[in-house]
Design a protein around this motif. Structure first.
Motif, mmCIF file in Angstrom:
data_model
loop_
_atom_site.group_PDB
_atom_site.id
_atom_site.type_symbol
_atom_site.label_atom_id
_atom_site.label_comp_id
_atom_site.label_asym_id
_atom_site.label_seq_id
_atom_site.Cartn_x
_atom_site.Cartn_y
_atom_site.Cartn_z
ATOM 1 N N ALA A 68 37.082 45.619 51.748
ATOM 2 C CA ALA A 68 36.154 45.697 50.615
ATOM 3 C C ALA A 68 35.584 47.111 50.484
ATOM 4 O O ALA A 68 35.028 47.656 51.439
ATOM 5 C CB ALA A 68 35.020 44.691 50.806
ATOM 6 N N GLY A 69 35.739 47.689 49.289
ATOM 7 C CA GLY A 69 35.182 49.021 49.049
ATOM 8 C C GLY A 69 36.095 50.168 49.430
ATOM 9 O O GLY A 69 35.707 51.333 49.311
ATOM 10 N N PHE A 70 37.323 49.864 49.902
ATOM 11 C CA PHE A 70 38.239 50.952 50.259
ATOM 12 C C PHE A 70 39.674 50.494 50.018
ATOM 13 O O PHE A 70 40.099 49.450 50.516
ATOM 14 C CB PHE A 70 38.075 51.371 51.724
ATOM 15 N N ALA A 71 40.405 51.265 49.220
ATOM 16 C CA ALA A 71 41.786 50.894 48.889
ATOM 17 C C ALA A 71 42.696 52.100 49.060
ATOM 18 O O ALA A 71 42.275 53.252 48.899
ATOM 19 C CB ALA A 71 41.867 50.381 47.454
ATOM 20 N N TYR A 72 43.962 51.811 49.422
ATOM 21 C CA TYR A 72 44.997 52.845 49.437
ATOM 22 C C TYR A 72 45.541 52.902 48.025
ATOM 23 O O TYR A 72 46.439 52.153 47.644
ATOM 24 C CB TYR A 72 46.087 52.487 50.453
ATOM 25 N N ALA A 73 44.919 53.760 47.189
ATOM 26 C CA ALA A 73 45.267 53.826 45.766
ATOM 27 C C ALA A 73 45.768 55.223 45.445
ATOM 28 O O ALA A 73 45.040 56.200 45.619
ATOM 29 C CB ALA A 73 44.048 53.490 44.913
ATOM 30 N N LEU A 74 47.016 55.317 45.004
ATOM 31 C CA LEU A 74 47.606 56.597 44.620
ATOM 32 C C LEU A 74 48.075 56.518 43.176
ATOM 33 O O LEU A 74 48.435 55.453 42.675
ATOM 34 C CB LEU A 74 48.795 56.954 45.519
ATOM 35 N N GLY A 75 48.102 57.661 42.521
ATOM 36 C CA GLY A 75 48.587 57.750 41.140
ATOM 37 C C GLY A 75 48.270 59.139 40.613
ATOM 38 O O GLY A 75 47.359 59.795 41.109
ATOM 39 N N ILE A 76 49.044 59.593 39.634
ATOM 40 C CA ILE A 76 48.814 60.948 39.120
ATOM 41 C C ILE A 76 48.792 60.956 37.592
ATOM 42 O O ILE A 76 49.375 60.088 36.948
ATOM 43 C CB ILE A 76 49.905 61.936 39.603
#
Length: 513
Positions: A68-76
């Motif tokens: 909760a409150g932390f994600a491995y989120a990538l994108g450009i």
């Protein structure tokens, strides 16, 4: 890309390469580092080739909530794409520049560079607030080690100064991020970019982020760590510090301060303009009196970043596009200039300008490439920096003609100190027999400088290939800032001619009727 997690792969390749370098001898470590950076360059080219210009704002996205409150989120988006390309383009050149120059603890050195590549790509690709913070701050560690272990005689002082300056500003940013996540109920950066924080809160949040980004840029007067860091860093360390790490502050402004706190950005525009104007003039004058080549180029970087910050806070498309183009162009040109200093430092082991002279006689190829990069730094039409400086100054002029006037003096002073440096080194009197006997560029040095020379000319002749991916994102940001934008100092009210035309059109239509 058919679901291929290209951003994760671009993080994994240098990470595994860095681990491998720690367990092998010197020559295999060099080979692993070069292979890892070249693979990442190839992946970067794939990323650019598959980027859909005019498509979705965020592409190549990956998302996995860890807790909760932390994600491995990538994108450009297009802005991040261009800065990732700059990073992966310069990294193999840095490894090549260190090939023979670094002889002690080679495995650890190569590992530090590869780990830094992981963190730089991570900063530009992160879409979670705290994931960004981890990448942003962890970048301090490998650079601190590169300066502190493999730097010059005064390396300990320089590395501590670099570390403390950049760390202090970041503590405030972390506190602001915790408050933002609590207030908005999310840590997802694309959502936060569209979230409207309360006007009073924006002021404090903007100041907290400014404390971190201003040091990273670096803005005057928190720039004093940069000349020391450059002078003490090995050549490749200076290339990556000037080429990419200085751009993290600009990326922070364009990704956080402007879209998330537009009202506060307009409120503090006088502060940005004031510091930018002082930076452009003061550091240019300081550069004019330098005896050390690296210090001169370091101060020129502060002056160029002054035009970037003024362009970012011009609140119009030209200013934003110009600031991004200067960041890309300066990354190439300042990196190349530090490589040029490294070439002659390897031969004579001094950076004192007075010790050189007449290098155009015995090093004509070196003098030719050095001239190209000097002219690019000055902003000669047909080279990378001209496009960015022209656009940025045009954008600044639209909002405030006095700020544009002062920033333009930086271009004139830039020509003075760069051409003065070039004249003394390449056409000055040959005062040193050792300098007169130095051999011209080796094959390895050609391989390092030629790709940057090609990129500098490509960017100057056909800037559209660099502007096109960023155009939609900058237009979105301009729209986001439109309501908060401060009034222009232009005396002409833009709407009046339009109203006149409309009246004439109505009269003509009436007569026809």
């Amino acid at each position: 890309m058919g679901g291929f997690p290209i951003l994760t792969v671009m993080l994994a390749v240098p990470l595994f390469g860095a681990i491998a370098c720690l367990f092998v001898a010197a020559q295999p470590a060099r080979m692993i580092a070069l292979a890892a950076t070249l693979i990442n360059l190839a992946l970067g080219v794939m990323l650019w080739a598959n980027y859909d210009i005019g498509g979705a704002q965020w592409q190549f996205q990956e998302y996995q909530e860890l807790f909760a409150g932390f994600a491995y989120a990538l994108g450009i988006d297009g802005i991040a794409l261009m800065l990732i390309m700059l990073s992966v383009f310069l990294m193999p050149i840095c490894i090549g520049a260190s090939w023979n120059a670094i002889t002690k603890r080679v495995g650890e050195y190569m590992a530090a560079f590869l780990f830094m590549e992981v963190l730089m790509i991570g900063v530009f690709a992160a879409q979670d607030l705290f994931l960004f913070y981890i990448f942003f701050e962890a970048g301090l560690i490998p650079m601190y080690l590169i300066i502190g272990v493999w730097g010059g005689d005064n390396r300990i002082y320089a590395s501590y100064k670099f570390f403390l300056y950049t760390l202090l500003g970041s503590v405030l940013m972390l506190i602001a991020m915790l408050w933002m996540a609590n207030d908005a109920g999310t840590t997802y950066i694309p959502t936060l970019m569209e979230y409207d924080f309360a006007a009073g809160a924006q002021t404090w949040l903007w100041l907290a982020f400014f404390a971190s980004f201003a040091v990273k840029m670096p803005m005057w007067p928190v720039h004093t760590w940069l000349p020391d860091a450059h002078v003490q860093a090995p050549t490749a360390g200076s290339v990556i510090l000037a080429g990419v790490l200085l751009k993290l502050g600009g990326y922070g402004f364009i990704r956080f301060s402007l879209p998330m706190f537009p009202d506060a950005s307009a409120q503090f525009v006088w502060l940005i303009w004031g510091l930018s104007m002082v930076a452009v003039v003061a550091t240019s004058l300081i550069a004019l009196v330098q005896h050390d080549m690296k210090k001169l180029i370091a101060y020129s970087s502060v002056a160029h970043m002054g035009i970037v910050t003024a362009g970012l806070f011009a609140f119009n498309v030209q200013g934003l596009e110009g600031a991004m183009m200067i960041m890309l162009g300066h990354g190439l040109v300042s990196g190349a200039l530090f490589l040029c200093v490294g070439v002659i430092y390897d031969r004579l082991h001094t950076r004192e300008i007075a010790r050189y002279g007449g290098l155009s006689i015995n090093m004509p190829a070196y003098a030719t490439l050095f001239m190209l990069f000097t002219m690019a730094s000055v902003g000669l039409p047909g080279t990378s920096n001209f496009i960015g400086e022209f656009l940025a100054l045009a954008g600044i002029y639209q909002i405030n003609s006095w700020v544009a006037f002062v920033c333009t003096t930086g271009i004139i002073l830039g020509a003075a100190y760069m051409l003065y440096l070039y004249r003394r080194v390449c056409f000055g009197q040959q005062v040193n027999e050792d300098a007169a006997a130095m051999p011209d560029l080796s094959a390895r040095e050609y391989w390092l400088l030629a790709p940057i020379a090609a990129a500098v000319l490509w960017m100057g002749v056909y800037p559209e290939s660099f502007l096109a991916p960023m155009r939609a994102d900058i237009a979105w940001l301009d729209e986001r800032l439109a309501e908060a934008a401060p009034a222009s100092d232009a005396h002409l009210v833009i709407g009046e001619p339009m109203q006149l035309e409309q009246t004439e059109h109505d009269a003509t239509a009436g007569e026809a009727h």
